[in-house]
Design a protein around this motif. Structure first.
Motif: not given
Length: 765
Positions: A630-643, A695-699
Motif C-alpha cells: 500500500t502507498i499513501m501519497m501526500t501532495f504539496d497542495e490541495t488538488l481539484e476534484a477529477n485531477t 473515477g476509476i479508469y481502465t486502460n
C-alpha cells in the motif's frame, strides 16, 4: 392458517455463509426462502382466493331502508347493523350509510366474507368488527370496488372494553385475498388491525388512517397484493411485545407504498423481506440537504471546533427532535457536561426511542423552568460555537419542520385502548430484533434511519435506494452485507453497526458525516467529543476504556464493491479494519478534522483494491502487519476534484488510474499489482483518455502530467510526498488528531507525527 411456535433463526450467519461466494444476481437461489417464511407463518389453502359460487353461501344485501339476507347462515339484522353468528361463506353487496358488520360466531370454523361491491360507513364504531371467529377471510371480488369508513369517535357498548380501534378490526386471525379493490378510511385510529395474525395474499388495498395504517399484532405477512397506505402513525406494524416469538413481519412479494408520519414498517421482533417492491416515506422525507455539525472545517486547517457551551440544569433542549445518534451521544456524555440530573437508573434497559420519550416528557419541562440555561438556543454570552454547529432548533424553527406526531393507540393491553403520549419514531423500516433482506426493490425517503434494526441487519440481495436525514443502514448489533445493489443517496452516516461485514454486493453511499462507521458515535458524539477526557478521568479508567473498546466492533471487507462519498470519516472503526478482497473507493473528507481512514486499532490490508483520497489533516495508512503493499501519497497542495493520479510499473504499464471525484491532498492506494522492491511511478495531473466509472479508469493513457514520483517500496506500507519516500505521513497535523481529542485515533495509539524526511532518491518532475 397454522401457527408455528419456534425459536427464531439467526439469519445473519445463515445468509453470510450462503452468500459469500454468490453473486447478487442469484441472491435467492442459495436460500431456502420457504423455511425463512415458515418460521412465522404457514399458509393454508383458504388463505388464497378460490371461487365461491359453487359453495353453500349466504347472500346479504345491504340497504339503508332494509337489509336482507338469503341463505342458511346465522344472520341477525338490527337496522343497519348486521351480525353473523355461525361460520360459513357470506356474500355482501350494497351500501350502509351508518352501519356495521359484526362477526361473533358461536361455533367453530372460519368465516369468509365476500366483498362484492360494498360501501359501508359508521358514525359510532368500526365498519367490520370481528369479535369471535377461528379465522375470518375477507375476499375481494374481481372488478368490484369496496369502501369502508369508520367513525371519528367510537361509542362502546362496554366502556371497560375499548380495544376496538380500526375501521376493520379483528380479535382473531384475519386474511384478505382476491383481486378486487378495498379502500379503508380509518378516521378514529387504525385502518386495519388484527389482534392476532394479519395475512394479505391479494387485492388492491388503499388505507388512510389517523394513526397506524395496517397492524398485525402477532404477525403481518404479505404476498401478491398491492397495498397503499397513508398514515399519521406507523404505516405497517406488528406490535406484540409480550411474546418472544410474536411481533414479526414477513414481506414475501407484492407492492407496498407507505407514507407515514411515524415509522414506515415497524416490528417488535424480526422483519424478513423476500421479494416485491416497497416504497416508503416518513414525515416529509429526508431533508433537502443533510449536514453535520463538523462541516465548515476546511482542508487548509480551517476553523477549530470552538468552545462547546456548558450544559447545566435549566438549559433548554428539544429532545423530541434529536436523532437516535444524538440521543445516544447525549446520554454517553452527560457526566462530562455538568448535567445535574442523574437519570442513569431510570433509563437502564430502555431502547433509544424510550430514552427519547423519557427525556422529552420527564426532563424537558423541568430543564426549561430554569430558563436561560447555557444550552438555550440564544447564543450564550462569552462562548463560541462552531460556525456550522447545529444546536437543537428553537420552537420558532420547529414551525418550519415536520413535527413528530403523537402516537395513538399504542397500548397493547386487551382491555385498554388508551393513548400513550410519546414522540414517534420516523424510520423507514425498523426491526426490534433482526432485519433480513433477501431480495426485493426497496425505496426509502425517511426523516430518521432508512433501514434500522435494534439487533442485527442483513442484506443478501435486491435493490435498495435510500435517502435519510440520519443513518442509511443502522444496526445496534451487526451489519452483514452479502449482496444487493445498495444506493444511499444522502445520509448523515451511511452504514453504522457494532460490527460491519461486507462480503458481496454493490454499495454506493453519500454521507454528511461518516461513510461507514463501526461502533462509533454520530454528529452529537463528535460535537461532545471534547468532553470525553476530563480532569476526573484517571489513567486506569482510560486504559480500561481502551481495553473495552478494542474488543468491540470490527469492519471487515472480504468482497463486493464499496463506493463512499463522505464529508466526515470515510471508513471509521473504533477498533480494527480488515480487508481481504473486493473493491473499496473512498472520496472525502475535504475538511481537515476528519480522516479518509480512521481506526483506533489496526488496518490489516490483505487483499482487494483500496483507493481512498481526501484531506491531509488526519491521514492514516494501513498497518505494518498488512500483507498487501500500500502507498499513501501526500501532495504539496490541495488538488481539484477529477485531477488524475496514475500509477505505472517500471515498464510503463498502468497499475491504477483514478481521478478522485472530490478535491484531495492525500491518497491511499492498495492493489495486488503493487510489488515490493519493484520500481513504480506515481504521477498526477495531465489529460486522460478513456472512460471512468466512479473515477476509476481502465486502460487509460495519461499525457502531460503535472508531477511524478518514482520509487521502489521496501515496506508493505510506503509513505510518499513530492520528495519521494518518507518515514511517516506528511500531514500538517498527523493521523488521529480528532481521535486523540475524543479518546482515540493515532495519537491515542502511541503514534507520533514526524516531520517528513527523504530517505531515498526520488524523481520529481
Amino acid at each position: 392458517m397454522k401457527k408455528k411456535i419456534v425459536i427464531p433463526l439467526i439469519l445473519s450467519a445463515v445468509l453470510i455463509a450462503a452468500g459469500c461466494n454468490d453473486k447478487s444476481s442469484s441472491e435467492t437461489s442459495s436460500l431456502d426462502t420457504e423455511a425463512l417464511i415458515s418460521q412465522y407463518v404457514d399458509y393454508d389453502s383458504e388463505d388464497y382466493y378460490t371461487s365461491w359460487e359453487g359453495d353453500i353461501f349466504t347472500k346479504i344485501t345491504l340497504n339503508d331502508e332494509a337489509t336482507t339476507f338469503d341463505g342458511s347462515g346465522g344472520v341477525i339484522i338490527n337496522g343497519q347493523n348486521v351480525e353473523i353468528h355461525t361460520s360459513g361463506t357470506y356474500v355482501l353487496e350494497g351500501s350502509l350509510s351508518d352501519g356495521q358488520i359484526k362477526v361473533n360466531t358461536e361455533d367453530t370454523g372460519n368465516v369468509r366474507l365476500i366483498l362484492n361491491g360494498v360501501d359501508i360507513t359508521s358514525s359510532t364504531n368500526a365498519t367490520i368488527n370481528i369479535e369471535q371467529s377461528d379465522k375470518t377471510i375477507i375476499s375481494l371480488e374481481k372488478g368490484k370496488e369496496n369502501n369502508l369508513t369508520d367513525a371519528t369517535s367510537y361509542v362502546y357498548e362496554d366502556e371497560s372494553n375499548t380495544e376496538v380501534g380500526a375501521a376493520i378490526f379483528s380479535k382473531d386471525d384475519l386474511v384478505i385475498n382476491g383481486t378486487g379493490v378495498l379502500t379503508v378510511n380509518g378516521q378514529y385510529k387504525d385502518g386495519i388491525t388484527s389482534r392476532d395474525d394479519l395475512i394479505i395474499t391479494g387485492g388492491t388495498i388503499n388505507v388512510t388512517a389517523v394513526d397506524d395504517g395496517v397492524v398485525g399484532r402477532d404477525v403481518f405477512a404479505m404476498s401478491n397484493a398491492t397495498v397503499n397506505i397513508t398514515a399519521d402513525g406507523d404505516g405497517v406494524k406488528s406490535s406484540n411485545d409480550e411474546d418472544a416469538n410474536q411481533g414479526n413481519i414477513v414481506l414475501e412479494s407484492g407492492y407496498l407504498t407507505v407514507v407515514a408520519q411515524g415509522d414506515g414498517i415497524q416490528a417488535e421482533k424480526e422483519i424478513i423481506v423476500i421479494d416485491g417492491e416497497y416504497s416508503i416515506k416518513t414525515g416529509n422525507g429526508s431533508p433537502e440537504v443533510v449536514s453535520s455539525p463538523e462541516s465548515g472545517m476546511g482542508m487548509g486547517g480551517g476553523q477549530g471546533i470552538g468552545t462547546i457551551p456548558e450544559m447545566g440544569a435549566g438549559m433548554g433542549m428539544d429532545f423530541s427532535s434529536m436523532t437516535d445518534a444524538e440521543v445516544e451521544a447525549f446520554v454517553e456524555n452527560m457526566e462530562h457536561m455538568n448535567f445535574q440530573i442523574d437519570i442513569t437508573t431510570e433509563i437502564e434497559g430502555m431502547t433509544t426511542d424510550e430514552i427519547r420519550e423519557y427525556l422529552t416528557t420527564a426532563l424537558e419541562s423541568r430543564m426549561r423552568q430554569g430558563g436561560g440555561g447555557a444550552m438555550d438556543r440564544g447564543m450564550p454570552e462569552n462562548r463560541e460555537l462552531p460556525e456550522d454547529g447545529q444546536l437543537p432548533p428553537s420552537e420558532e424553527q420547529q414551525d418550519s419542520k415536520t413535527k413528530a406526531p403523537v402516537e395513538r393507540n399504542t397500548e397493547e393491553d386487551n382491555n385498554a385502548n388508551t393513548s400513550t403520549v410519546e414522540t414517534a419514531s420516523q424510520k423507514g423500516i425498523k426491526a426490534g430484533t433482526n432485519l433480513n433482506i433477501v431480495g426485493s426493490t426497496i425505496t426509502v425517503d425517511a426523516v430518521e434511519d432508512a433501514l434500522h434494526s435494534n439487533g442485527d441487519l442483513t442484506i443478501h440481495g435486491g435493490e435498495e435506494t435510500l435517502s435519510t436525514g440520519d443513518d442509511g443502514i443502522h444496526a445496534d448489533g451487526n451489519v452483514f452485507i452479502a449482496g444487493g445493489d445498495i444506493k444511499i443517496l444522502k445520509s448523515l452516516e451511511g452504514i453504522e453497526g457494532t460490527n460491519i461485514e461486507i462480503s458481496d454486493g454493490s454499495i454506493h453511499l453519500k454521507s454528511a458525516d461518516d461513510g461507514v462507521n463501526v461502533n462509533g458515535g454520530s454528529d452529537m458524539n463528535e460535537m461532545f467529543g471534547a468532553f470525553e477526557q476530563t480532569s476526573a478521568t484517571t489513567e486506569t479508567e482510560e486504559l480500561e476504556e481502551a481495553g473495552n473498546t478494542i474488543e468491540d466492533g470490527q469492519l471487515t471487507i472480504s468482497g463486493g464493491y464499496l463506493y463512499v462519498d463522505a464529508d466526515g470519516d470515510g471508513l471509521d472503526s473504533n477498533t480494527n479494519i480488515t480487508m481481504t478482497g473486493g473493491t473499496a473507493i473512498v472520496y472525502g473528507p475535504t475538511e481537515s478534522m476528519n480522516g479518509t481512514l480512521d481506526y483506533d486499532g489496526t488496518f490489516l490490508m490483505q487483499g482487494g483494491t483500496l483507493i481512498a483520497s481526501g484531506s491531509a489533516g488526519m491521514p492514516l495508512g494501513v498497518s505494518d502487519e498488512s500483507t498487501q503493499n500500500t502507498i499513501m501519497m501526500t501532495f504539496d497542495e490541495t488538488l481539484e476534484a477529477n485531477t488524475p493520479v496514475t500509477m505505472t510499473n517500471a515498464d510503463g504499464e498502468q497499475i491504477i488510474t483514478v481521478a478522485p471525484e472530490k478535491m484531495y491532498q492525500m491518497i491511499v492506494i492498495s492493489s495486488p499489482d503493487l510489488e515490493l522492491n519493484a520500481e513504480a511511478t506515481l504521477s498526477h495531473g495531465g489529460t486522460l483518455t478513456s472512460e471512468a466509472v466512479d473515477g476509476i479508469y481502465t486502460n487509460a493513457t495519461t499525457t502531460d502530467p503535472t508531477g511524478s514520483v518514482t520509487y521502489s517500496p521496501t515496506a508493505v506500507m510506503t509513505y510518499l510526498n513530492s520528495n519521494g519516500v518518507t518515514e511517516e505521513s506528511s500531514s500538517m497535523m498527523g493521523g488521529g488528531m480528532k481521535g486523540n481529542m475524543q479518546g482515540g485515533g493515532a495519537f491515542g495509539r502511541g503514534q507520533e507525527w514526524q516531520q517528513p524526511e527523504t530517505t531515498e532518491d526520488a524523481t520529481n518532475e
